[in-house]
Design a protein around this motif. Sequence first.
Motif, PDB file in Angstrom:
ATOM      1  N   PRO A 256       1.656   4.239 -29.590  1.00  0.00           N
ATOM      2  CA  PRO A 256       0.939   5.489 -29.819  1.00  0.00           C
ATOM      3  C   PRO A 256       0.286   5.991 -28.525  1.00  0.00           C
ATOM      4  CG  PRO A 256      -0.339   3.652 -30.652  1.00  0.00           C
ATOM      5  CD  PRO A 256       0.888   3.075 -30.006  1.00  0.00           C
ATOM      6  N   PHE A 257       0.159   7.296 -28.396  1.00  0.00           N
ATOM      7  CA  PHE A 257      -0.488   7.864 -27.215  1.00  0.00           C
ATOM      8  C   PHE A 257      -1.117   9.205 -27.582  1.00  0.00           C
ATOM      9  CE2 PHE A 257       3.748   9.649 -27.246  1.00  0.00           C
ATOM     10  CZ  PHE A 257       3.570  10.975 -26.879  1.00  0.00           C
ATOM     11  N   GLY A 258      -2.032   9.676 -26.735  1.00  0.00           N
ATOM     12  CA  GLY A 258      -2.660  10.964 -26.967  1.00  0.00           C
ATOM     13  C   GLY A 258      -3.614  11.306 -25.843  1.00  0.00           C
ATOM     14  N   VAL A 259      -4.280  12.439 -25.973  1.00  0.00           N
ATOM     15  CA  VAL A 259      -5.183  12.909 -24.932  1.00  0.00           C
ATOM     16  C   VAL A 259      -6.646  12.713 -25.330  1.00  0.00           C
ATOM     17  CG1 VAL A 259      -3.560  14.567 -23.954  1.00  0.00           C
ATOM     18  CG2 VAL A 259      -5.037  15.277 -25.837  1.00  0.00           C
ATOM     19  N   TRP A 260      -6.877  11.924 -26.360  1.00  0.00           N
ATOM     20  CA  TRP A 260      -8.232  11.559 -26.744  1.00  0.00           C
ATOM     21  C   TRP A 260      -8.236  10.068 -27.102  1.00  0.00           C
ATOM     22  CZ3 TRP A 260      -4.965  14.652 -29.563  1.00  0.00           C
ATOM     23  CH2 TRP A 260      -4.474  14.108 -30.752  1.00  0.00           C
ATOM     24  N   PRO A 261      -9.367   9.388 -26.984  1.00  0.00           N
ATOM     25  CA  PRO A 261      -9.420   7.961 -27.309  1.00  0.00           C
ATOM     26  C   PRO A 261      -9.286   7.744 -28.812  1.00  0.00           C
ATOM     27  CG  PRO A 261     -11.588   8.771 -26.703  1.00  0.00           C
ATOM     28  CD  PRO A 261     -10.630   9.895 -26.435  1.00  0.00           C
ATOM     29  N   PHE A 262      -8.309   6.960 -29.222  1.00  0.00           N
ATOM     30  CA  PHE A 262      -8.066   6.722 -30.641  1.00  0.00           C
ATOM     31  C   PHE A 262      -8.211   5.245 -30.989  1.00  0.00           C
ATOM     32  CE2 PHE A 262      -4.078   6.675 -28.294  1.00  0.00           C
ATOM     33  CZ  PHE A 262      -3.495   5.481 -28.689  1.00  0.00           C
ATOM     34  N   PHE A 263      -8.756   4.440 -30.071  1.00  0.00           N
ATOM     35  CA  PHE A 263      -8.928   3.016 -30.326  1.00  0.00           C
ATOM     36  C   PHE A 263     -10.361   2.621 -30.027  1.00  0.00           C
ATOM     37  CE2 PHE A 263      -6.103   3.709 -26.566  1.00  0.00           C
ATOM     38  CZ  PHE A 263      -7.079   3.748 -25.594  1.00  0.00           C
ATOM     39  N   SER A 264     -10.732   1.446 -30.522  1.00  0.00           N
ATOM     40  CA  SER A 264     -12.081   0.942 -30.288  1.00  0.00           C
ATOM     41  C   SER A 264     -12.125   0.162 -28.990  1.00  0.00           C
ATOM     42  CB  SER A 264     -12.501   0.037 -31.450  1.00  0.00           C
ATOM     43  OG  SER A 264     -11.627  -1.064 -31.559  1.00  0.00           O
ATOM     44  N   SER A 265     -13.294   0.000 -28.424  1.00  0.00           N
ATOM     45  CA  SER A 265     -13.573  -0.729 -27.182  1.00  0.00           C
ATOM     46  C   SER A 265     -12.963  -0.018 -25.981  1.00  0.00           C
ATOM     47  CB  SER A 265     -13.100  -2.185 -27.249  1.00  0.00           C
ATOM     48  OG  SER A 265     -11.693  -2.282 -27.158  1.00  0.00           O
ATOM     49  N   ASP A 266     -13.330  -0.475 -24.789  1.00  0.00           N
ATOM     50  CA  ASP A 266     -12.914   0.193 -23.561  1.00  0.00           C
ATOM     51  C   ASP A 266     -11.485  -0.178 -23.195  1.00  0.00           C
ATOM     52  OD1 ASP A 266     -15.402   1.378 -23.268  1.00  0.00           O
ATOM     53  OD2 ASP A 266     -16.203  -0.321 -22.128  1.00  0.00           O
ATOM     54  N   PRO A 267     -10.664   0.815 -22.822  1.00  0.00           N
ATOM     55  CA  PRO A 267      -9.292   0.527 -22.417  1.00  0.00           C
ATOM     56  C   PRO A 267      -9.215   0.127 -20.952  1.00  0.00           C
ATOM     57  CG  PRO A 267      -9.666   2.878 -22.350  1.00  0.00           C
ATOM     58  CD  PRO A 267     -10.947   2.261 -22.866  1.00  0.00           C
ATOM     59  N   THR A 268      -8.071  -0.405 -20.561  1.00  0.00           N
ATOM     60  CA  THR A 268      -7.791  -0.653 -19.150  1.00  0.00           C
ATOM     61  C   THR A 268      -7.604   0.685 -18.444  1.00  0.00           C
ATOM     62  OG1 THR A 268      -6.676  -2.725 -19.672  1.00  0.00           O
ATOM     63  CG2 THR A 268      -6.171  -1.731 -17.536  1.00  0.00           C
ATOM     64  N   VAL A 269      -8.291   0.879 -17.322  1.00  0.00           N
ATOM     65  CA  VAL A 269      -8.174   2.128 -16.560  1.00  0.00           C
ATOM     66  C   VAL A 269      -7.073   1.957 -15.522  1.00  0.00           C
ATOM     67  CG1 VAL A 269      -9.345   3.742 -15.025  1.00  0.00           C
ATOM     68  CG2 VAL A 269     -10.603   2.681 -16.930  1.00  0.00           C
ATOM     69  N   ILE A 270      -6.112   2.858 -15.544  1.00  0.00           N
ATOM     70  CA  ILE A 270      -4.970   2.778 -14.637  1.00  0.00           C
ATOM     71  C   ILE A 270      -4.907   4.069 -13.817  1.00  0.00           C
ATOM     72  CG2 ILE A 270      -2.447   2.646 -14.483  1.00  0.00           C
ATOM     73  CD1 ILE A 270      -2.505   0.941 -17.004  1.00  0.00           C
ATOM     74  N   SER A 271      -5.062   3.940 -12.509  1.00  0.00           N
ATOM     75  CA  SER A 271      -4.968   5.089 -11.617  1.00  0.00           C
ATOM     76  C   SER A 271      -3.502   5.424 -11.378  1.00  0.00           C
ATOM     77  CB  SER A 271      -5.657   4.789 -10.283  1.00  0.00           C
ATOM     78  OG  SER A 271      -7.028   4.542 -10.488  1.00  0.00           O
ATOM     79  N   LEU A 272      -3.183   6.689 -11.501  1.00  0.00           N
ATOM     80  CA  LEU A 272      -1.797   7.115 -11.376  1.00  0.00           C
ATOM     81  C   LEU A 272      -1.579   7.877 -10.080  1.00  0.00           C
ATOM     82  CD1 LEU A 272      -1.128   8.466 -14.969  1.00  0.00           C
ATOM     83  CD2 LEU A 272      -0.717   6.184 -14.093  1.00  0.00           C
ATOM     84  N   PRO A 273      -0.386   7.751  -9.484  1.00  0.00           N
ATOM     85  CA  PRO A 273      -0.065   8.613  -8.348  1.00  0.00           C
ATOM     86  C   PRO A 273       0.067  10.048  -8.816  1.00  0.00           C
ATOM     87  CG  PRO A 273       1.866   7.423  -9.079  1.00  0.00           C
ATOM     88  CD  PRO A 273       0.706   6.860  -9.850  1.00  0.00           C
ATOM     89  N   LYS A 274      -0.190  10.978  -7.931  1.00  0.00           N
ATOM     90  CA  LYS A 274      -0.091  12.382  -8.294  1.00  0.00           C
ATOM     91  C   LYS A 274       1.351  12.708  -8.647  1.00  0.00           C
ATOM     92  CE  LYS A 274      -1.510  16.972  -6.761  1.00  0.00           C
ATOM     93  NZ  LYS A 274      -2.145  17.762  -5.691  1.00  0.00           N
ATOM     94  N   PRO A 275       1.603  13.321  -9.817  1.00  0.00           N
ATOM     95  CA  PRO A 275       2.966  13.604 -10.215  1.00  0.00           C
ATOM     96  C   PRO A 275       3.669  14.535  -9.230  1.00  0.00           C
ATOM     97  CG  PRO A 275       1.461  13.902 -12.061  1.00  0.00           C
ATOM     98  CD  PRO A 275       0.629  13.745 -10.828  1.00  0.00           C
ATOM     99  N   SER A 276       4.970  14.354  -9.130  1.00  0.00           N
ATOM    100  CA  SER A 276       5.779  15.231  -8.291  1.00  0.00           C
ATOM    101  C   SER A 276       5.838  16.609  -8.922  1.00  0.00           C
ATOM    102  CB  SER A 276       7.195  14.658  -8.164  1.00  0.00           C
ATOM    103  OG  SER A 276       8.053  15.605  -7.592  1.00  0.00           O
ATOM    104  N   HIS A 277       5.870  17.652  -8.085  1.00  0.00           N
ATOM    105  CA  HIS A 277       5.957  19.014  -8.605  1.00  0.00           C
ATOM    106  C   HIS A 277       7.397  19.438  -8.815  1.00  0.00           C
ATOM    107  CE1 HIS A 277       1.705  19.921  -8.383  1.00  0.00           C
ATOM    108  NE2 HIS A 277       1.681  19.368  -7.184  1.00  0.00           N
ATOM    109  N   SER A 278       8.327  18.545  -8.474  1.00  0.00           N
ATOM    110  CA  SER A 278       9.727  18.880  -8.712  1.00  0.00           C
ATOM    111  C   SER A 278      10.008  18.834 -10.195  1.00  0.00           C
ATOM    112  CB  SER A 278      10.644  17.904  -7.973  1.00  0.00           C
ATOM    113  OG  SER A 278      10.403  16.598  -8.420  1.00  0.00           O
ATOM    114  N   GLU A 279      11.021  19.560 -10.635  1.00  0.00           N
ATOM    115  CA  GLU A 279      11.343  19.597 -12.053  1.00  0.00           C
ATOM    116  C   GLU A 279      11.870  18.238 -12.493  1.00  0.00           C
ATOM    117  OE1 GLU A 279      11.067  21.993 -14.433  1.00  0.00           O
ATOM    118  OE2 GLU A 279       9.855  23.034 -12.954  1.00  0.00           O
ATOM    119  N   SER A 280      11.441  17.796 -13.654  1.00  0.00           N
ATOM    120  CA  SER A 280      11.967  16.558 -14.231  1.00  0.00           C
ATOM    121  C   SER A 280      12.586  16.885 -15.580  1.00  0.00           C
ATOM    122  CB  SER A 280      10.860  15.526 -14.398  1.00  0.00           C
ATOM    123  OG  SER A 280       9.854  16.012 -15.231  1.00  0.00           O
TER     124      SER A 280
END
Length: 282
Positions: A256-280
């Motif tokens: 499951p995934f979403g743009v709001w927290p849907f689980f209890s307790s603190d999640p692992t924070v993962i820093s992401l590289p800036k997405p490419s602006h090329s079309e995917s």
Amino acid sequence: MFSIIKEKERKSWALQVYHNVKCILKFRTFPIFVPPPHKIAPSRAISVSSNCSPTASSNKVGSPLHRNLKALFSYFRVCAPLSGFYSYTVGLGSSQVYGQALCRDDIPDDVCWECIALASSKIQELCPNSRRGIIWLDHCQLRYSDKNFSGKVDVYDRACQPAVNNASNPSNFYQSLRILVANLTSLVTQSSPNRFFTKGVSVLEEAERIYALVQCVKDIHADQCGWCLQNASSDIAGCFNRKQSGRILRGSCNLPFGVWPFFSSDPTVISLPKPSHSESTL
């Protein structure tokens, strides 16, 4: 067994859990499930997907197979909430049935209990007279078959549950989600099989946060868990058609995934590289 309990309870009045071959006995000096403080709202609890085999005359009401399934569901209601994962077999020969129940690892016992009870009831409605079935609810899944599937990874039973809202930038959103899921998959396959669960949130400047959770059943190997989650993540774009939340479901794992927290307790924070602006490709 109960003589052991009587002797041990003199020494401790806290939580006790005892195991035997068939089940787990758990007691406290206060109520475990009654009254349940975490009621599942009906509108959420009945977010249901299911897969069923064709109906079979051998599973008619009153048949040995049908009676064994009834017994299996009763065991699920009692035993699954105590550990969050439970496998059991009932019967012999052609009427033997195998079952498995899994709750989300971050929910309380009472929510697991209520979800398994509801799943046990719903699967009998949705898969009447079927020799094989699986059902996914928001907080749990339940599966049964007349064939032994223990230890076997299942990516053939599958479902998607997309939400309503669209992502503002689907290309970047799905690129970031894939990176997040890949990191969580790596983490979960390094954990103990008794766990096989982790959750995380992406952190990316000038972008929405993305929350995701990955979980596998606990009777498969780590590499099977990783393969199941990779198989599920390959459906991210195809299943969701620009949507920004939902669930990808497999017989042996879920995502499951979403743009709001849907689980209890603190999640692992993962820093992401800036997405490419090329079309995917979406």
